[in-house]
Each structure stands twice: as structure tokens, then as C-alpha cells.
Design a protein around this motif. Structure first.
Motif, short mmCIF file in Angstrom:
data_model
loop_
_atom_site.label_atom_id
_atom_site.label_comp_id
_atom_site.label_asym_id
_atom_site.label_seq_id
_atom_site.Cartn_x
_atom_site.Cartn_y
_atom_site.Cartn_z
N VAL A 169 -1.88 -0.89 -4.06
CA VAL A 169 -2.68 -0.07 -3.77
C VAL A 169 -2.26 1.14 -3.15
CG1 VAL A 169 -5.02 0.10 -2.28
CG2 VAL A 169 -4.36 -2.01 -3.18
N PHE B 188 -11.34 -4.05 1.89
CA PHE B 188 -11.14 -3.10 2.48
C PHE B 188 -12.59 -2.44 3.05
CE2 PHE B 188 -7.11 -2.82 0.03
CZ PHE B 188 -6.25 -2.45 1.09
N MET C 115 -3.09 4.99 -1.58
CA MET C 115 -4.18 5.97 -0.69
C MET C 115 -3.81 7.37 -1.26
SD MET C 115 -5.14 6.40 3.24
CE MET C 115 -6.77 5.61 3.20
N ALA D 133 0.88 -1.19 0.04
CA ALA D 133 0.00 -0.15 0.03
C ALA D 133 0.79 1.23 0.05
CB ALA D 133 -0.88 0.02 1.09
N LEU E 139 -3.75 4.87 6.94
CA LEU E 139 -3.51 3.80 6.07
C LEU E 139 -3.06 2.61 6.85
CD1 LEU E 139 -3.36 2.50 3.19
CD2 LEU E 139 -1.24 3.81 3.01
N LEU F 233 -9.11 4.94 -1.73
CA LEU F 233 -8.21 3.85 -2.02
C LEU F 233 -8.24 3.60 -3.71
CD1 LEU F 233 -8.61 1.46 0.82
CD2 LEU F 233 -6.58 2.73 0.35
#
Lengths: 321, 495
Positions: free
Chosen positions: A92, A271, A94, A36, A50, A253
């Protein structure tokens, strides 16, 4: 078996095989740990959220999620890295409000449309906050004072081109007042300058001034959301005060454009479950985070109008080319 | 001050799991701090999510342990391999590394442990007794005062210039120029970035430091790597010798108080505190020209100031809810996720928590002293490694360190670039410390000067009509003039 039949047969077998393989791959996504990307540094607001969300989502994915801080360029580096990652769902990002404010400045070669959004996570409005002993108690009195003293009110914000400067710009524009903007290196220094009475107002999130407001050193005149915020139910919205201003920051996201839909679905479900977990809800409540889940596709539709608005305000503030 | 509550706080930390957490925190902190590229801020930020489920005593015990340990830990690599493990240790390498090269790594390290402990403990004491009062003064710092503070700090450029004032000023201006790369702090215009996204916020600080100090030293070391060289370093004791303490106790006390106060001003961190403490020690010294060649007082002053800063930075965080530096900003978050909002309300509603923090901070410093003193022997062994093994090892460590700050290969390039720059500066006898000072203080001076001018509608009078600002500016001018005069005298004497 002649050649043609053999070829046909071979193609058929291969395509079934590929389909099966594909199906298998999708069914078992994820097979390894995810990354992430956080475009902001470790320990900041986005990073904290996050990390908390990643920790709560791991059980639903059955794989680990490693948060990596790719910082720099006012968020440009991390947002760029998130787009250029492989579109396989293993990375992924943020994404934050700055994806709307970086492109108008002509600084980055990408826009929000280079992402497929999974969901919006939170939305926090700007709050017009002044010292508790300031000579105005309502938004109206503030506007009247500003009209009588043009250019005398110093409004602190978290940096040039930041969401909170644009928030102040939107407010000044709608109210027809002339104020001076003073950039600080982040919201916290702006708030401490306000507490020390070096400036007259800030337009940052309610959570960022919560401690001072509760302690009685600062007061919030109005929030720029369509509904009152949970942590300050007594503070009116700008709309209630006659100013049609709804503005704030958000976090979402997203995965690179072109990520397979089934992978996106798996991620969205996991999520969302992480967001709904008791631990994450408690975390959000304690930190004054305004959770505002919105499915990816709805949010993308909202972004297309928001990006035009931000562009316009930035032009008026002299920030956009 | 309520001594009953303080005792209760000590009991809570000492007779519970919290003490184990403090120990773990300190050991982890020293490791994180001593590795270049991992800072106190990062160490704490990475652990905060795991403290969510812990009671506040244990989570604070661990986090404050990391904080104290990391700020001391930074000095280990600064002294041994000329690479500050954290920005706070940047001033420590000026005298620490020359000492290590002379084979006195143990002497420098044990002084670092001792000074860090006295500084950290003083900071914790001042925090416990005077936090609300000091935070009121700290709030008086507006843009003009911050600029004046940065100017005062920059005024010591000449005194850290070594033999040639001109070369020192050139190096200082070079540093200031580097610090203008990136977004303009007021208008947001990108300067000298050549369209490179990675340069929007300027070259990252840690990779630049690693380049200027560690890589340049590696390149220099390569010239002589074929010769078998080994530094012999004898170490038989845990504590600094009595004569070293006697020589530097005034500097340690002064730095401890200065460091606490600088820490309490939001936005001024331990790197700045260390330099102010260092220059104060140099100003007081009878042999200021020897600073930079391995003076024990230099290590003592820098280390006590930066550790005192930890307690100082907690002051506005606890009593106002405004973080004093990057680390306390993360700590603030750790409170908030537990549902506690630091600030005046914490003092009113959760005074027991406040006293537990006081106790945890003092205990963390004591634990740091114990772990540090026991570890000195092990740390100091590094320097006895044969140079042709040590130099490649430093090289690898520096590459990893500059990468890990932002997970960026670009930063490795930045470090290598500044390594080459540093190597040639060294070759032509340009001092590197003025660059360091300019990099730390340049952005602070620029943004605050311009912020002050925005608020005052462009009138520079704002700098001279506010008492704190005037006082700091006058001090800065005095320090400039006196160091020029001293420099002239010593040059005449040597001719």
C-alpha cells in the motif's frame, strides 16, 4: 468414460477448484505482513501519519504493516515504486499531492490514474500567513498593499513546484497581484525566515504555523479551504474574503491499478477502522491534522478535475512544460 | 533560570522510569549511530510512534538519549573503519582513522567519548541558560548570512588539502560539481540527472560518503589482503590520558561553544559544526600540517563540536518552535503528538516540561559518557581483527549501509561508483576531505546565494550590507589568505 466427457469433467473440477482456491485466498487476505510505502523520509509529516495509521490499523488486518521509506526524486521514487509493486494488496502506498504536480513537469512516466485509491486520509488547506506586525490585517488589505507595491512582497514556500508554491500561485492569480516567490527547502525553513522577517508572507498549512501564531509572532489572514479550519475557528476562508480560492495538500492510500476488488475492500475497511480509532483521532487532533476521509472512487473523480487545474496553474507559473 | 524547577526536573528524570529510558536510548543510539546508514534522525523517527503512549519525561528521556548516543556513536565507525556512522562524524575520520591505523584506536575513542561528553554537556548547559537569548540571534540569519557561513566553511578547503593546493582545489571543485546534481533548488529544473529519477535529489549523501571513504579503503586493502596483517592495539584505560586532555582542552572548549551556536542556527547541522570546530583547531595549532595524519586535537575538536550541536539544535526548537536540524524536526513532532507545541508558549504554559528537557539532556550526556567509556574497550577490539577478515566485513557493512538509507539498490551503485573514484583519487594523491566539505557546504552555499539574490532582486549588495554576513565573508577571505601563506611557507621549508 470417453475422452471428451473426461476432459469436460476435468475442466469442471479444475475450475471449481480454482474458484474455491480464489475464494479461499480472498477470504483470508492478508496472509502475511503488508508493506506501506512512504515516498517521503522518516520523521516527516507523511511518515509520522503513515506510521501512526499503520500501527492503529494492524489489529483490524490481523497482520503487521511495515512502513518503508522509498524517498528521492521529490517523491517520484516512492510513487513509482508503489505503482510497480505487485497488484496483490500487500503493498500500500501513501500517495501525496505531488502525484499531480510531478507529471506536468515532464519528470515521471506515471500519473494518479496508475493507482487504485483506497481513501483520502487528510486534507490541509494553505494559509496566507504574515508577521503579526505587518501593515495589513485582512486578505483585502494584503491584496491592496500588493497592488500598490507590485513585486515587493516576498512569499516563501517549501520548494520549486511544491504544493505551497502552487497555492501561492493560485492566490496571486485569482487576486490579480504580482508577488515574488522565494523557495525554501521545506516549510519549516520558510516559516523561520518569516519569523526572522526576511520575507513578507508564507503560504503553508495552518498546522505548520500554529505555534508561532499562538505565540503572537505571526498572524493568518485567510485559509484556502471551503470551511474554516478547526484549529483556527476565527480565521476566515478566502471565499469569505471574496477570493474563490480552495487549495491545499492531501494524503491518500492507494494500491497499484488492477488489485482485486475484494482485496481493496478488505484494505479499505481495515484502514478506515484504523482512522476511526480513538488513538489515531487523538493523534490527528494533537498534530492539527485535518482528517478528511473520502472513499477511493469519489476521490478519484475529484482528482481528475484537480489534475487539470494543477496543470494549468503550473503552466502559468512557468513550472510545467 | 529557576533552579528549583531545574532540581525538580533532575528529580523527575533520576527517580523514575525515565532514567531507564535514558539508558536504553543511549545504548540504542550508540548502536544506531555506529552503524553506517542508520542515522540519529532515522533512529528517533522510528521510535517516535512508540513514545505516543509514554509520559513526556520518559519519551523525551529516551529520544534525547538516542540523540546524544547516536552523534557520539558515529565516531566509532569513523575512527575504526573510516566510515562515518552519521554525517556528523565526517570530520572525525580525518584524524581518527589514521590514529586507529597506528594502533591508537583506544586513544582516539576515549578522546571521542570525553570530547563528546564535554561538548554535549556544554551544549545542554548553554541551552538551559541562554536559549531565548540565543534564538533571537539565530533568527537574524537570513539567506545572505547562510551563504556567508557556507563560504566561511568552504574557505578551509585549502587548509585540508594536504601537500598540493592545486589538487585540493580540484577535489573541492569536483565535490561542488557533484553537489549540483539534481533539482535546481530555486527553479526546480533537473540538472545532470540523465532522466534518472534516483538522481533528482542528487546522489544521496551517506552512500557517497561510504563510497569515497569506506569502499575506497576496502579496494586499497584488497591489494594487500593476502599478507597477514594485524593492528596491535593496547588499551588499559577508560579515560584519555592527561597529556591528551592537556593538549586539546582549549580546542574542546572552543568547539563546544562554536558547535552550540552553529547548532542553534536553523538549517546548519552537526556535520557543519564538526568541520568548523576542526578547522578552528587546525588554525590554532602550532603544527597544522600534521592535521589529517592522526592528531588527537582533530578528533577532540570535531567530536566536541558535533555533540555540542545537539544542545544547540534544541534551542530554536524549544524556544521558537523552529527545528534547528533534521533530528530536532523529528523531536518537534514527538512533542506535538503529545499535545505540546514547542515555542514561547511552552515556556509560558509548560515550564516544568522545559526544565525536564534541560535535565534529561544533561543526564543523557552523563549516561552517554558512562556507557561510552565502558564500551571503548569492546569497540576498540574491532581494529585488532585480522585484516583479511575485517576488510570483507567492512565491504558487507558498507553495502548494507548504503542500501538502508533509502532502501535503494541505486544507492549501492552510487557508493560503489564513488568507491572507485575514491580509490583513484587516493592513488594519485588527491585529498578526499575537500570533496566531503564541498558536498556538505556546496548545496547550502548555492541555494542561499540564489535565495538572497531572489529577495534582493538580483543585487549582490545584499551580501555586504548586512553586518553578520560581512563579518563571516571577511573571516572566510582571511582564512583563505592565511592558509595559502602558511602552505607556501611550509613548502619552502620542506624544499
Amino acid at each position: 468414460m470417453n475422452k471428451r466427457v473426461f476432459l469436460l469433467f476435468a475442466v469442471a473440477v479444475l475450475s471449481v477448484g480454482t474458484l474455491l482456491a480464489n475464494g479461499q485466498q480472498e477470504a483470508s487476505f492478508p496472509q502475511k505482513d503488508l508493506t506501506a510505502i512512504c515516498p517521503w523520509s522518516a520523521g516527516g509529516g507523511t511518515d509520522t501519519i503513515l506510521r501512526a495509521l499503520a500501527k492503529e490499523t494492524e489489529p483490524f488486518l490481523g497482520q503487521g504493516i511495515t512502513v518503508t521509506n522509498k524517498t528521492g526524486g521529490g517523491g517520484a521514487v516512492g510513487h513509482g515504486a508503489g505503482i510497480s509493486a505487485d497488484a496483490d494488496g500487500y503493498t500500500v502506498t501513501m500517495v501525496t499531492f505531488e502525484i499531480l504536480s510531478l507529471p506536468p513537469q515532464g519528470l515521471v512516466p506515471f500519473t494518479y490514474a496508475d493507482y487504485d485509491f483506497l481513501m483520502r486520509v487528510n486534507m490541509d488547506p494553505a494559509a496566507l500567513t504574515v508577521p503579526a506586525d505587518a501593515p495589513y490585517n485582512t486578505v483585502e488589505e494584503f491584496v491592496d498593499y500588493a497592488k500598490a507595491h507590485p513585486g515587493e512582497i516576498n512569499v516563501g514556500h517549501s520548494g520549486p513546484g511544491s504544493v505551497w508554491q502552487i497555492a501561492g500561485g493560485v492566490l496571486a492569480q485569482k487576486a490579480g497581484i504580482e508577488v515574488k516567490f522565494v523557495p525554501y527547502d521545506g516549510a519549516a525553513p520558510a516559516v523561520s525566515a518569516l519569523v526572522g522577517q526576511h520575507i513578507e508572507a508564507v503560504t503553508v498549512s495552518p498546522a505548520e504555523v500554529q505555534g508561532q501564531v499562538e505565540a503572537g509572532t505571526l498572524k493568518i489572514l485567510g485559509v484556502m479551504s471551503s470551511e474554516r479550519v478547526e484549529i483556527f475557528p476565527d480565521v476566515p476562508t478566502m471565499q469569505e474574503e471574496g477570493l474563490d480560492v480552495v487549495f491545499g495538500t492531501w494524503r491518500a492510500l492507494a494500491v497499484p491499478k488492477g488489485t482485486p476488488e475484494s482485496v481493496q475492500n478488505t484494505l479499505s475497511v481495515a484502514f478506515k477502522a484504523g482512522m476511526n480509532s480513538t488513538n489515531f483521532r487523538e493523534f490527528a487532533k494533537n498534530t492539527g491534522l485535518g482528517l478528511a476521509y473520502m472513499p477511493g472512487q469519489d476521490f478519484e473523480a475529484e482528482l481528475s478535475t484537480a489534475s487539470t487545474d494543477v496543470n494549468q496553474v503550473m503552466k502559468n507559473l512557468g513550472l510545467a512544460k | 533560570m529557576n533552579f528549583e524547577l531545574l532540581l525538580q526536573g533532575f528529580a523527575n528524570i533520576l527517580f523514575g522510569k525515565a532514567l531507564i529510558m535514558v539508558f536504553l536510548g543511549v545504548i540504542g543510539g550508540i548502536l544506531v549511530g555506529s552503524l553506517p546508514g542508520l542515522t540519529a534522525t532515522m533512529g528517533i523517527a522510528l521510535l517516535v510512534p512508540f513514545t505516543f503512549g509514554l509520559p513526556i519525561n520518559e519519551s523525551m528521556g529516551m529520544l534525547l538519549g538516542i540523540f546524544s548516543g547516536a552523534i557520539f556513536g558515529g565516531s566509532i565507525s569513523a575512527i575504526l573503519i573510516r566510515t562515518p556512522g552519521t554525517p556528523a562524524a565526517a570530520a572525525t575520520l580525518l584524524d581518527g582513522y589514521p590514529m586507529a591505523k597506528r594502533g591508537e584506536a583506544g586513544r582516539a575513542l576515549s578522546m571521542s567519548v570525553f570530547a563528546s561528553f564535554i561538548g554535549g554537556f556544554t551544549g545542554a548547559l548553554i541551552m538551559s541558560f541562554l536559549a531565548p537569548q540565543i534564538s533571537k540571534v539565530a533568527l537574524k540569519f537570513g539567506a545572505a548570512e547562510y551563504f556567508a557561513l557556507a563560504f566561511f566553511g568552504l574557505s578551509i578547503i585549502i587548509s585540508v588539502s594536504g601537500n598540493s593546493i592545486i589538487k585540493g582545489i580540484i577535489a573541492g571543485l569536483f565535490g561542488l560539481l557533484i553537489s549540483t546534481i539534481g533539482f535546481d533548488p530555486i527553479s526546480g529544473f533537473p540538472r545532470f540527472t540523465f532522466g534518472q529519477m534516483d538522481l533528482f535529489e542528487g546522489p544521496a549523501f551517506i552512500p557517497t560518503l561510504i563510497g569515497l571513504f569506506a569502499f575506497s579503503e576496502v579496494f586499497k586493502g584488497v591489494e594487500t589482503i593476502v599478507e597477514k596483517q594485524q593492528v596491535v592495539s593496547k588499551l588499559t584505560r577508560f579515560l584519555p590520558e592527561w597529556k591528551d586532555i592537556k593538549a586539546s582542552w582549549i580546542d574542546i572548549l572552543k568547539s563546544s561553544i562554536l558547535g552550540t551556536f552553529i547548532g542553534s542556527i536553523p538549517g546548519a547541522g552537526s556535520d557543519i559544526a564538526a568541520f568548523v570546530g576542526y578547522s578552528e583547531a587546525k588554525r590554532r595549532s602550532k603544527t597544522p600540517e600534521k592535521f589529517g595524519t592522526g592528531m588527537i586535537e582533530g578528533v577532540a575538536a570535531a567530536e566536541s563540536a558535533n555533540n555540542a550541536c545537539t544542545g544547540g539544535a534544541m534551542i530554536p526548537m524549544l524556544s521558537l518552535g523552529v527545528p534547528g536540524d533534521a533530528v530536532t524536526a523529528v523531536l518537534l513532532g514527538a512533542f506535538v503528538i503529545q499535545g505540546l507545541q514547542p515555542g514561547p508558549l511552552l515556556y509560558r504554559d509548560h515550564i516544568d516540561v522545559v526544565y525536564n528537557v534541560f535535565a534529561a539532556m544533561m543526564i543523557a550526556n552523563i549516561v552517554m559518557f558512562i556507557v561510552g567509556a565502558l564500551g571503548v574497550r569492546i569497540f576498540a577490539k574491532v581494529i585488532t581483527i585480522n585484516r583479511n577478515i575485517l576488510i570483507p566485513a567492512i565491504f558487507v557493512l558498507s553495502v548494507v549501509g548504503s542500501f538502508s538509507m533509502r532502501n535503494s539498490m541505486f544507492d549501492v551503485g552510487v557508493a560503489l561508483f564513488f568507491g572507485v573514484v575514491g580509490y583513484f583519487l587516493n592513488r594519485f594523491n588527491f585529498p578526499a576531505s575537500p570533496i566531503l566539505l564541498a558536498l556538505i557546504l556546496g548545496p547550502m552555499a548555492e541555494s542561499n546565494l540564489r535565495r538572497a539574490l531572489v529577495i534582493s532582486d538580483g543585487s549582490p549588495l545584499v551580501l555586504v550590507t548586512r553586518p553578520i554576513s560581512v563579518a563571516l565573508l571577511v573571516l572566510g577571505v582571511l582564512s583563505l589568505v592565511s592558509s595559502i601563506i602558511k602552505q607556501r611557507k611550509s613548502q619552502k621549508a620542506s624544499v
